[in-house]
Scaffold this motif. Structure first.
Motif, mmCIF file in Angstrom:
data_model
loop_
_atom_site.group_PDB
_atom_site.id
_atom_site.type_symbol
_atom_site.label_atom_id
_atom_site.label_comp_id
_atom_site.label_asym_id
_atom_site.label_seq_id
_atom_site.Cartn_x
_atom_site.Cartn_y
_atom_site.Cartn_z
ATOM 1 N N ARG A 17 0.870 -1.172 0.000
ATOM 2 C CA ARG A 17 0.000 0.000 0.000
ATOM 3 C C ARG A 17 0.906 1.221 0.000
ATOM 4 N NH1 ARG A 17 -5.138 1.351 0.669
ATOM 5 N NH2 ARG A 17 -5.811 -0.739 1.253
ATOM 6 N N LEU A 18 0.972 1.897 -1.116
ATOM 7 C CA LEU A 18 1.921 2.988 -1.288
ATOM 8 C C LEU A 18 1.289 4.356 -1.076
ATOM 9 C CD1 LEU A 18 4.820 3.766 -2.190
ATOM 10 C CD2 LEU A 18 3.914 3.903 -4.526
ATOM 11 N N TRP A 19 0.192 4.635 -1.805
ATOM 12 C CA TRP A 19 -0.413 5.959 -1.744
ATOM 13 C C TRP A 19 -1.576 5.968 -0.762
ATOM 14 C CZ3 TRP A 19 3.264 8.468 -3.592
ATOM 15 C CH2 TRP A 19 3.914 8.120 -4.772
ATOM 16 N N ASP A 20 -1.509 6.837 0.227
ATOM 17 C CA ASP A 20 -2.553 6.908 1.260
ATOM 18 C C ASP A 20 -3.815 7.556 0.694
ATOM 19 O OD1 ASP A 20 -2.495 10.018 2.265
ATOM 20 O OD2 ASP A 20 -0.510 9.316 1.647
ATOM 21 N N LEU A 21 -4.933 7.335 1.379
ATOM 22 C CA LEU A 21 -6.227 7.821 0.910
ATOM 23 C C LEU A 21 -6.279 9.350 0.783
ATOM 24 C CD1 LEU A 21 -9.109 7.220 0.026
ATOM 25 C CD2 LEU A 21 -9.773 7.234 2.458
ATOM 26 N N PRO A 22 -5.824 10.121 1.787
ATOM 27 C CA PRO A 22 -5.866 11.589 1.622
ATOM 28 C C PRO A 22 -5.090 12.073 0.400
ATOM 29 C CG PRO A 22 -5.522 11.037 3.920
ATOM 30 C CD PRO A 22 -5.405 9.751 3.147
ATOM 31 N N LEU A 23 -3.943 11.449 0.118
ATOM 32 C CA LEU A 23 -3.158 11.863 -1.045
ATOM 33 C C LEU A 23 -3.894 11.538 -2.330
ATOM 34 C CD1 LEU A 23 -0.418 13.060 -1.941
ATOM 35 C CD2 LEU A 23 0.369 10.702 -2.232
ATOM 36 N N ARG A 24 -4.544 10.382 -2.368
ATOM 37 C CA ARG A 24 -5.285 10.007 -3.571
ATOM 38 C C ARG A 24 -6.488 10.937 -3.796
ATOM 39 N NH1 ARG A 24 -7.112 4.508 -2.456
ATOM 40 N NH2 ARG A 24 -6.094 4.575 -0.422
ATOM 41 N N ILE A 25 -7.183 11.273 -2.720
ATOM 42 C CA ILE A 25 -8.306 12.209 -2.842
ATOM 43 C C ILE A 25 -7.797 13.560 -3.321
ATOM 44 C CG2 ILE A 25 -10.047 13.489 -1.545
ATOM 45 C CD1 ILE A 25 -10.387 11.029 0.216
ATOM 46 N N PHE A 26 -6.676 14.009 -2.748
ATOM 47 C CA PHE A 26 -6.080 15.271 -3.175
ATOM 48 C C PHE A 26 -5.764 15.240 -4.665
ATOM 49 C CE2 PHE A 26 -1.928 16.888 -4.482
ATOM 50 C CZ PHE A 26 -2.136 18.254 -4.402
ATOM 51 N N HIS A 27 -5.142 14.151 -5.116
ATOM 52 C CA HIS A 27 -4.714 14.047 -6.511
ATOM 53 C C HIS A 27 -5.888 14.209 -7.466
ATOM 54 C CE1 HIS A 27 -3.793 11.834 -10.249
ATOM 55 N NE2 HIS A 27 -2.584 12.310 -10.089
ATOM 56 N N TRP A 28 -6.957 13.431 -7.242
ATOM 57 C CA TRP A 28 -8.074 13.467 -8.176
ATOM 58 C C TRP A 28 -8.902 14.729 -8.017
ATOM 59 C CZ3 TRP A 28 -7.164 10.641 -12.046
ATOM 60 C CH2 TRP A 28 -6.472 9.423 -11.910
ATOM 61 N N ALA A 29 -8.980 15.274 -6.804
ATOM 62 C CA ALA A 29 -9.670 16.552 -6.616
ATOM 63 C C ALA A 29 -8.920 17.666 -7.339
ATOM 64 C CB ALA A 29 -9.797 16.872 -5.129
ATOM 65 N N LEU A 30 -7.576 17.611 -7.299
ATOM 66 C CA LEU A 30 -6.776 18.616 -7.990
ATOM 67 C C LEU A 30 -6.970 18.505 -9.503
ATOM 68 C CD1 LEU A 30 -4.685 20.873 -7.386
ATOM 69 C CD2 LEU A 30 -2.907 19.193 -7.904
ATOM 70 N N VAL A 31 -7.035 17.285 -10.011
ATOM 71 C CA VAL A 31 -7.287 17.078 -11.437
ATOM 72 C C VAL A 31 -8.597 17.757 -11.845
ATOM 73 C CG1 VAL A 31 -7.862 15.351 -13.190
ATOM 74 C CG2 VAL A 31 -5.966 14.945 -11.616
ATOM 75 N N ILE A 32 -9.645 17.514 -11.071
ATOM 76 C CA ILE A 32 -10.964 18.067 -11.390
ATOM 77 C C ILE A 32 -10.953 19.595 -11.304
ATOM 78 C CG2 ILE A 32 -13.359 18.222 -10.594
ATOM 79 C CD1 ILE A 32 -13.063 15.278 -9.673
ATOM 80 N N CYS A 33 -10.373 20.118 -10.225
ATOM 81 C CA CYS A 33 -10.400 21.566 -10.004
ATOM 82 C C CYS A 33 -9.541 22.321 -11.011
ATOM 83 C CB CYS A 33 -9.954 21.887 -8.576
ATOM 84 S SG CYS A 33 -11.136 21.363 -7.322
ATOM 85 N N VAL A 34 -8.354 21.807 -11.307
ATOM 86 C CA VAL A 34 -7.477 22.472 -12.273
ATOM 87 C C VAL A 34 -8.089 22.419 -13.674
ATOM 88 C CG1 VAL A 34 -5.247 22.330 -13.454
ATOM 89 C CG2 VAL A 34 -5.357 22.157 -10.968
ATOM 90 N N ALA A 35 -8.597 21.261 -14.060
ATOM 91 C CA ALA A 35 -9.216 21.135 -15.387
ATOM 92 C C ALA A 35 -10.429 22.051 -15.506
ATOM 93 C CB ALA A 35 -9.621 19.683 -15.646
#
Length: 202
Positions: A17-35
């Protein structure tokens, strides 16, 4: 013909288990918000209330990432993104090899890209706060705190950095496709489920 070197390499790896849940949520939320912010800024509507809201969301996400880069799990910390020149050049030499890297976290190039993208996004958000197109509608909330010359300059740089961010996104997507199609390594699924096959490299 079977690729015995690839099989041997996989046998020396483990799924963790490499990427923690908060980081994953951050990643995809950033994708949505930036796009969303980019699309609204580029194509409208003329009144950019939603553009501003997504911009504020990006700022909030960047603040979280800044904190998480110091107190989060080891793979999420900034020190895990930074490598010396020797490691960077060694990884560059290995990129053409048609095999997965199984890197336990951000590889040396990926780590530099993450830092660069966060810096550019932070600069873009900060500039947007003081930008003023002088239309009396889409004025940055802090534009009154700077001179008219600076606010107009900020508007120009906001447009330039928007194009830089799009180029970085295209490069990011192209890199993911390269790893998937050439190196046979899926970088998307681990950022969804958190688990990734890695080698014992530290």
């Amino acid at each position: 013909m079977r690729d015995f070197s690839a099989e041997a390499s996989q046998q020396m790896t483990q799924v963790i288990r490499l990427w923690d849940l908060p980081l994953r949520i951050f990643h995809w939320a950033l994708v949505i918000c930036v796009a969303s912010a980019w699309g609204l800024g580029r194509f409208g509507p003329d009144i950019m209330t939603l553009h501003f809201l997504f911009g504020y969301a990006v700022i909030g996400l960047l603040v979280f990432r800044l904190l998480w880069g110091f107190v989060g799990p080891r793979p999420a910390r900034f020190r895990s993104c930074l490598y010396g020149p020797r490691a960077v050049f060694a990884y560059l030499r290995d990129i053409p090899a048609r095999r997965p890297s199984y890197w336990p976290g951000h590889n040396p190039l990926g780590g530099l890209f993450v830092i660069a993208l966060l810096v550019v996004l932070a600069a873009q958000a900060a500039i947007g706060l003081v930008a003023d197109p002088q239309d009396y509608v889409n004025t940055g909330p802090l534009a009154r705190m700077v001179s008219a010359k600076i606010s107009r300059m900020a508007l120009n740089w906001h447009d330039i950095l928007g194009k830089v961010i799009m180029l970085m996104v295209v490069l990011h997507v192209a890199t993911i496709l390269f790893y998937r199609l050439w190196k046979r390594e899926d970088l998307i699924r681990p950022m969804i489920v958190g688990w990734k096959r890695v080698c014992g490299r530290k």
